[in-house]
Motif scaffolding. Structure first.
Motif, PDB file in Angstrom:
ATOM      1  N   LEU A  72       0.837  -1.201   0.000  1.00 49.66           N
ATOM      2  CA  LEU A  72       0.000   0.000   0.000  1.00 49.66           C
ATOM      3  C   LEU A  72       0.874   1.255   0.000  1.00 49.66           C
ATOM      4  O   LEU A  72       0.617   2.209  -0.746  1.00 49.66           O
ATOM      5  CB  LEU A  72      -0.922   0.008   1.222  1.00 49.66           C
ATOM      6  CG  LEU A  72      -1.891  -1.155   1.386  1.00 49.66           C
ATOM      7  CD1 LEU A  72      -2.698  -0.995   2.668  1.00 49.66           C
ATOM      8  CD2 LEU A  72      -2.828  -1.258   0.189  1.00 49.66           C
ATOM      9  N   THR A  75       2.534   1.655  -3.371  1.00 53.48           N
ATOM     10  CA  THR A  75       1.573   2.116  -4.377  1.00 53.48           C
ATOM     11  C   THR A  75       1.333   3.610  -4.251  1.00 53.48           C
ATOM     12  O   THR A  75       1.308   4.340  -5.253  1.00 53.48           O
ATOM     13  CB  THR A  75       0.238   1.352  -4.239  1.00 53.48           C
ATOM     14  OG1 THR A  75       0.476  -0.048  -4.445  1.00 53.48           O
ATOM     15  CG2 THR A  75      -0.787   1.837  -5.252  1.00 53.48           C
ATOM     16  N   MET A  76       1.172   4.087  -3.025  1.00 50.91           N
ATOM     17  CA  MET A  76       0.952   5.515  -2.801  1.00 50.91           C
ATOM     18  C   MET A  76       2.173   6.333  -3.208  1.00 50.91           C
ATOM     19  O   MET A  76       2.059   7.375  -3.854  1.00 50.91           O
ATOM     20  CB  MET A  76       0.606   5.754  -1.332  1.00 50.91           C
ATOM     21  CG  MET A  76      -0.714   5.128  -0.907  1.00 50.91           C
ATOM     22  SD  MET A  76      -0.933   5.092   0.898  1.00 50.91           S
ATOM     23  CE  MET A  76      -1.291   6.813   1.225  1.00 50.91           C
ATOM     24  N   ASP A  91      -7.746   7.913  -7.053  1.00 46.99           N
ATOM     25  CA  ASP A  91      -8.478   6.689  -6.737  1.00 46.99           C
ATOM     26  C   ASP A  91      -8.421   5.704  -7.907  1.00 46.99           C
ATOM     27  O   ASP A  91      -8.258   4.490  -7.713  1.00 46.99           O
ATOM     28  CB  ASP A  91      -9.929   7.025  -6.390  1.00 46.99           C
ATOM     29  CG  ASP A  91     -10.717   5.801  -5.969  1.00 46.99           C
ATOM     30  OD1 ASP A  91     -10.205   5.008  -5.148  1.00 46.99           O
ATOM     31  OD2 ASP A  91     -11.859   5.625  -6.446  1.00 46.99           O
ATOM     32  N   LEU A  94      -5.030   4.089  -7.896  1.00 46.07           N
ATOM     33  CA  LEU A  94      -4.928   3.162  -6.766  1.00 46.07           C
ATOM     34  C   LEU A  94      -5.685   1.864  -7.028  1.00 46.07           C
ATOM     35  O   LEU A  94      -5.251   0.787  -6.608  1.00 46.07           O
ATOM     36  CB  LEU A  94      -5.481   3.818  -5.491  1.00 46.07           C
ATOM     37  CG  LEU A  94      -4.659   4.926  -4.839  1.00 46.07           C
ATOM     38  CD1 LEU A  94      -5.432   5.538  -3.681  1.00 46.07           C
ATOM     39  CD2 LEU A  94      -3.305   4.412  -4.369  1.00 46.07           C
ATOM     40  N   SER A  95      -6.815   1.967  -7.731  1.00 47.32           N
ATOM     41  CA  SER A  95      -7.665   0.792  -7.955  1.00 47.32           C
ATOM     42  C   SER A  95      -6.976  -0.283  -8.788  1.00 47.32           C
ATOM     43  O   SER A  95      -7.367  -1.450  -8.745  1.00 47.32           O
ATOM     44  CB  SER A  95      -8.980   1.206  -8.621  1.00 47.32           C
ATOM     45  OG  SER A  95      -8.756   1.650  -9.954  1.00 47.32           O
ATOM     46  N   ILE A  98      -5.094  -1.802  -5.744  1.00 49.64           N
ATOM     47  CA  ILE A  98      -5.858  -1.971  -4.496  1.00 49.64           C
ATOM     48  C   ILE A  98      -7.340  -2.040  -4.854  1.00 49.64           C
ATOM     49  O   ILE A  98      -8.026  -1.010  -4.974  1.00 49.64           O
ATOM     50  CB  ILE A  98      -5.591  -0.801  -3.531  1.00 49.64           C
ATOM     51  CG1 ILE A  98      -4.085  -0.628  -3.306  1.00 49.64           C
ATOM     52  CG2 ILE A  98      -6.301  -1.022  -2.195  1.00 49.64           C
ATOM     53  CD1 ILE A  98      -3.706   0.635  -2.567  1.00 49.64           C
ATOM     54  N   THR A 101     -12.526  -1.077  -2.206  1.00 51.14           N
ATOM     55  CA  THR A 101     -12.960   0.318  -2.165  1.00 51.14           C
ATOM     56  C   THR A 101     -12.757   0.938  -0.791  1.00 51.14           C
ATOM     57  O   THR A 101     -12.287   2.075  -0.675  1.00 51.14           O
ATOM     58  CB  THR A 101     -14.446   0.424  -2.558  1.00 51.14           C
ATOM     59  OG1 THR A 101     -14.615  -0.104  -3.877  1.00 51.14           O
ATOM     60  CG2 THR A 101     -14.919   1.872  -2.547  1.00 51.14           C
ATOM     61  N   ARG A 104      -9.136   1.877  -0.201  1.00 48.66           N
ATOM     62  CA  ARG A 104      -8.758   3.076  -0.951  1.00 48.66           C
ATOM     63  C   ARG A 104      -9.348   4.330  -0.331  1.00 48.66           C
ATOM     64  O   ARG A 104      -8.682   5.367  -0.233  1.00 48.66           O
ATOM     65  CB  ARG A 104      -9.223   2.968  -2.414  1.00 48.66           C
ATOM     66  CG  ARG A 104      -8.541   1.862  -3.202  1.00 48.66           C
ATOM     67  CD  ARG A 104      -8.656   2.095  -4.700  1.00 48.66           C
ATOM     68  NE  ARG A 104     -10.000   2.399  -5.151  1.00 48.66           N
ATOM     69  CZ  ARG A 104     -10.917   1.503  -5.464  1.00 48.66           C
ATOM     70  NH1 ARG A 104     -10.647   0.206  -5.349  1.00 48.66           N
ATOM     71  NH2 ARG A 104     -12.117   1.876  -5.896  1.00 48.66           N
ATOM     72  N   GLN A 105     -10.596   4.265   0.123  1.00 51.94           N
ATOM     73  CA  GLN A 105     -11.219   5.427   0.755  1.00 51.94           C
ATOM     74  C   GLN A 105     -10.463   5.822   2.017  1.00 51.94           C
ATOM     75  O   GLN A 105     -10.293   7.019   2.295  1.00 51.94           O
ATOM     76  CB  GLN A 105     -12.690   5.117   1.083  1.00 51.94           C
ATOM     77  CG  GLN A 105     -13.576   5.043  -0.141  1.00 51.94           C
ATOM     78  CD  GLN A 105     -15.000   4.645   0.194  1.00 51.94           C
ATOM     79  OE1 GLN A 105     -15.273   4.112   1.283  1.00 51.94           O
ATOM     80  NE2 GLN A 105     -15.916   4.878  -0.719  1.00 51.94           N
ATOM     81  N   LEU A 107      -7.211   5.276   2.585  1.00 49.28           N
ATOM     82  CA  LEU A 107      -5.941   5.872   2.163  1.00 49.28           C
ATOM     83  C   LEU A 107      -6.144   7.283   1.645  1.00 49.28           C
ATOM     84  O   LEU A 107      -5.336   8.187   1.915  1.00 49.28           O
ATOM     85  CB  LEU A 107      -5.292   5.010   1.078  1.00 49.28           C
ATOM     86  CG  LEU A 107      -4.902   3.583   1.473  1.00 49.28           C
ATOM     87  CD1 LEU A 107      -4.320   2.847   0.271  1.00 49.28           C
ATOM     88  CD2 LEU A 107      -3.932   3.572   2.639  1.00 49.28           C
ATOM     89  N   LEU A 108      -7.236   7.498   0.921  1.00 49.04           N
ATOM     90  CA  LEU A 108      -7.487   8.809   0.310  1.00 49.04           C
ATOM     91  C   LEU A 108      -7.838   9.877   1.342  1.00 49.04           C
ATOM     92  O   LEU A 108      -7.803  11.069   1.025  1.00 49.04           O
ATOM     93  CB  LEU A 108      -8.603   8.694  -0.728  1.00 49.04           C
ATOM     94  CG  LEU A 108      -8.194   7.978  -2.030  1.00 49.04           C
ATOM     95  CD1 LEU A 108      -9.424   7.619  -2.857  1.00 49.04           C
ATOM     96  CD2 LEU A 108      -7.237   8.844  -2.839  1.00 49.04           C
TER      97      LEU A 108
END
Length: 204
Positions: A72, A75-76, A91, A94-95, A98, A101, A104-105, A107-108
Motif C-alpha cells: 500500500l 503504491t501511494m 483513486d 490506486l484501484s 488496491i 474500495t 482506498r477510501q 488511504l485517500l
C-alpha cells in the motif's frame, strides 16, 4: 498535521501521547486505539498505567504481524501527484493495485491540497523505513490490571482465539467483545461499536 519525524517507533508514539496529555493537562484518560493505534495504546497503558483510567483496543493483538501494508505504501509513493488534479484520478490509479474500495477510501483520507497541488499528508518514506519495527510484538512482559476491553471483528483475522489467551497474560482483567465486521470495526458498524464502547465506559 503533527510534526513529522524520520523515526517512528512505539516508544516515540508513547512519548508523543504522554507529551500531548501533559500539554492538555490530562492527568488520566480513557484511551482507545485501533490497529497500530491499538498497539500504541497497549504500550502506553503498560508504561504509564497511572495515566490511564480505561483502555480499549480495537482489532489488534500483542503479537508480531506479517507484512500487510508495504504494498500500500509503495503504491501511494509511486503515484506522481504533480500530474493529477483530483481525488477521483488518484483513486482510479490506486484501484489498479488496491481493488478494495474501503481500503482506498481510507488511504485517500490522507490526500490533501498543498499549494494548489495534491500531496500525501502522512510521512510515507518514514512509514516505509520504520515498518518492520511496527510489525513487532508489544507488551510481552507487561502486567496491567486496570479495566480494559478488546473488541475484534468477527470476519477479521487480526485477533484470533489464541490471541485472547495471550492478551490475558499481560492484561489481567481484559474483557472481550466481537462485532460482525472485518478489520475496520468502527467504520463498518459505527452504532454497534459506539454502544459497546459506551457500555464499557459506563459500567466497567
Amino acid at each position: 498535521s503533527s510534526p513529522h519525524s524520520a523515526s517512528q517507533s512505539y516508544a516515540n508514539m508513547v512519548d508523543d501521547l504522554l507529551e500531548l496529555c501533559d500539554a492538555m493537562r490530562l492527568e488520566r484518560i480513557h484511551l482507545l486505539g485501533h490497529s497500530l493505534g491499538g498497539k500504541v495504546a497497549m504500550q502506553f497503558a503498560a508504561h504509564h498505567p497511572d495515566r490511564v483510567e480505561k483502555l480499549i483496543v480495537v482489532d489488534m493483538a500483542m503479537r508480531a504481524y506479517a507484512d500487510a501494508h508495504t504494498h500500500l505504501i509503495d503504491t501511494m509513493m509511486a503515484i506522481d501527484l504533480t500530474t493529477l488534479q483530483s481525488r477521483h484520478e488518484v483513486d482510479k490509479i490506486l484501484s489498479n493495485s488496491i481493488p478494495q474500495t474501503m481500503v482506498r477510501q481510507f488511504l485517500l483520507m490522507n490526500l490533501i491540497k498543498s499549494d494548489s497541488n495534491l500531496a500525501w499528508r502522512i510521512n510515507l518514506p518514514a512509514l516505509k523505513s520504520n515498518y518492520s519495527d511496527l510489525q513487532q510484538a508489544v507488551c510481552e512482559n507487561a502486567h496491567y490490571e486496570k479495566p480494559c476491553l478488546f473488541i475484534r471483528g468477527e470476519h477479521s483475522d487480526y485477533v484470533q482465539d489464541a490471541d485472547t489467551e495471550h492478551i490475558k497474560t499481560s492484561f489481567i482483567n481484559a474483557k472481550f467483545a466481537s462485532l460482525p465486521t472485518g478489520h475496520w470495526v468502527h467504520a463498518e458498524q459505527p452504532q454497534a461499536f459506539s454502544d459497546v464502547v459506551g457500555d464499557f465506559l459506563v459500567t466497567s
